[in-house]
Enzyme design. Sequence first.
Site, PDB file in Angstrom:
ATOM      1  N   GLY A  65      25.521 -25.680  16.310  1.00  0.00           N
ATOM      2  CA  GLY A  65      24.206 -26.253  16.595  1.00  0.00           C
ATOM      3  C   GLY A  65      23.120 -25.462  15.906  1.00  0.00           C
TER       4      GLY A  65
ATOM      5  CB  CYS B  15      29.333 -22.217  14.478  1.00  0.00           C
ATOM      6  SG  CYS B  15      27.961 -21.410  13.656  1.00  0.00           S
ATOM      7  CE1 TYR B  16      23.277 -21.950  20.407  1.00  0.00           C
ATOM      8  CE2 TYR B  16      24.458 -23.764  21.446  1.00  0.00           C
ATOM      9  CZ  TYR B  16      23.430 -22.858  21.454  1.00  0.00           C
ATOM     10  OH  TYR B  16      22.548 -22.835  22.513  1.00  0.00           O
TER      11      TYR B  16
ATOM     12  CG  HIS C 247      30.951 -24.610  10.505  1.00  0.00           C
ATOM     13  ND1 HIS C 247      30.537 -25.427  11.526  1.00  0.00           N
ATOM     14  CD2 HIS C 247      30.006 -23.659  10.379  1.00  0.00           C
ATOM     15  CE1 HIS C 247      29.381 -25.001  11.990  1.00  0.00           C
ATOM     16  NE2 HIS C 247      29.029 -23.920  11.312  1.00  0.00           N
TER      17      HIS C 247
ATOM     18  CD  GLU D  27      33.044 -27.811  11.872  1.00  0.00           C
ATOM     19  OE1 GLU D  27      33.873 -26.896  11.961  1.00  0.00           O
ATOM     20  OE2 GLU D  27      31.859 -27.690  12.249  1.00  0.00           O
TER      21      GLU D  27
ATOM     22  CB  SER E 145      25.031 -53.124  -0.631  1.00  0.00           C
ATOM     23  OG  SER E 145      26.244 -52.401  -0.544  1.00  0.00           O
ATOM     24  N   GLY E 146      27.513 -54.777  -2.093  1.00  0.00           N
ATOM     25  CA  GLY E 146      28.444 -54.667  -3.217  1.00  0.00           C
ATOM     26  C   GLY E 146      29.201 -53.354  -3.177  1.00  0.00           C
ATOM     27  N   GLY E 147      28.791 -52.473  -2.270  1.00  0.00           N
ATOM     28  CA  GLY E 147      29.496 -51.193  -2.124  1.00  0.00           C
ATOM     29  C   GLY E 147      30.684 -51.341  -1.180  1.00  0.00           C
ATOM     30  CB  VAL E 148      33.297 -48.874  -0.192  1.00  0.00           C
ATOM     31  CG1 VAL E 148      34.618 -48.911   0.533  1.00  0.00           C
ATOM     32  CG2 VAL E 148      33.481 -48.380  -1.596  1.00  0.00           C
ATOM     33  CG  ASP E 149      30.000 -47.809   3.060  1.00  0.00           C
ATOM     34  OD1 ASP E 149      31.144 -47.430   2.786  1.00  0.00           O
ATOM     35  OD2 ASP E 149      28.980 -47.149   2.843  1.00  0.00           O
ATOM     36  CB  SER E 150      28.092 -53.958   2.872  1.00  0.00           C
ATOM     37  OG  SER E 150      28.142 -53.919   1.480  1.00  0.00           O
ATOM     38  CB  SER E 151      33.122 -54.640   0.464  1.00  0.00           C
ATOM     39  OG  SER E 151      32.170 -54.508  -0.531  1.00  0.00           O
TER      40      SER E 151
ATOM     41  CE  LYS F 214      31.382 -44.793   0.431  1.00  0.00           C
ATOM     42  NZ  LYS F 214      30.119 -45.512   0.626  1.00  0.00           N
TER      43      LYS F 214
END
Length: 519
Positions: free
Chosen positions: A59, A86-87, A175, A177, A229-235, A375
């Site tokens: 944090g 960490c924190y 970290h 992660e 949008s044509g990108g991966v996510d919205s597709s 992603k």
Amino acid sequence: MNQNNTLEKIIIIDFGSQFTQLIARKVREAGVYSEIINSNQVRNLTKNKLTKGIILSGGPLTITNKNSINLDDHILSLNLPILGICYGHQILAKKLGGKVKISKNREFGKAFVKSKSKSPITKNFFKNKNNLVWMSHEDIVYKIPPGFKQIASSNNSKFAIIANEKKKYYGIQFHPEVSHTINGKILIRNFVLNICKIKKKWNLKRQKEILISDIKKKVKKDKVICALSGGVDSSVVALLLKKAIGNKLICIFINTGLLRKNEEREVLKTFKKKLKLKLIYINASKLFLKKLNNVTHPEKKRKIIGKLFIQLFERYAKKVKGVKFLAQGTLYPDLIESKTVTGSPSSKIKSHHNVGGLPKKMNLILIEPLNALFKDEVRKLGLQLSLPKVLLLRHPFPGPGLAIRIPGKITKEKIDLLKEADFIFINELKKSNLYNKIWQAYAALLPVKTVGVMGDSRTYEYTCLLRAVTSEDGMTADFFSFKKIFLQRVSNKIINSIRGINRVVYDVTSKPPSTIELE
Ligand code: XMP
């Protein structure tokens, strides 16, 4: 995140770290379900058979401040294994009688840790004598609580890993992660699989089924418009929706005029012909340019674009009968960096256009099926949904498009210059088989004109910045190391073929401290 009431799980308590969701992701990569809760909500945690362990996130707060959050006794009363990061490590140590102070030697970035004694948490972790890890802290634990032992140390953190094996309490100063901690996954896996003893039952195939069924339940008989949008996510969102609701899905693709060269043509071809989606095309390039006229502040640009997007969607949605929902490809990193997801004290970095840019009052209800995913997880999901490889492996492209790659005022002339430069750079990457080795690459146009000399004449033109980064999820990134000859070729091509650019620079900053985009 989808709550799952049948799987054994890890609860992650969020103290506001930018990386909290990465912890959740690493736990999921280990095949275990995890949920994140705010540090203010721990009193709601009850003993139950499914919760098998707790992770305390990092944090932005300093534990040495009188007003910092204390570790709630309730967490300890659950008698579960605990891993503090960490924190979380510092707060755990302090609560149990250890001591924490501001260190004279802050550690930010790479560090090496050495093994000091054996522990189940570090099983298979020390494959090399010195292990590369990623630190980000000012405070350190300088006295460990009774019952704890030192497991590993770094130059500046004597207690880089500590453990109370009897209680199954562990603290890690760095970290595990983030991908820069080379063997970080092993530590997380050791904790969830060996120490908490959870069986591997979580995977993306299951997630896909949950997402589809959630969409069905939410949408019922109504229609959804999806912002493509044509990108991966919205597709991937569109394909999930198609599976869930079939022809009740209508996609809208807005040409903002801020897309890459030829992008609108390619997007329309793929979606209409290959994926057979119902698609409305809106060319709003002039409108976007008008609204962005003379705007220079990055956040203002993002807000204007986000607002205009939604206004256009709402306007066109009205033309389709029965539309109640708007689906977007918002990812978890978009949420983390725009606002705090669980309400914990993480600091806001920038408004991603589809999050912080949304107007307060909206007539459509949002559906964001990917807002708990990263992603790379979305790409895996896309693979399962048979998304064509050209789309799947495409570099991410931000919703506000080229607007945030032209710092300062945006003009048509600048957009055109940038489109050409970006096209040359990306083509050269593809020709040299580098495109798929890089997480994201682009050209930007800096608002600086400098003097050059071409064919014995003086030039006074713009500077093009090239950015190429490697990353796992966009949360942290490193610049890509090109050979000189490659950069030379790209620079020559850009300068020789684009009138208006006479200087090319390469961005050699990682994230943090920079971000991937310029604005
Ligand atoms: P930053 O610049 O925050 O970018 O390091 C991290 C990743 O997010 C993308 N990005 C966006 N994506 N809408 C998006 O859909 C946005 O407003 C936005 N801003 C940044 C960026 O391209 C990178 O992949």
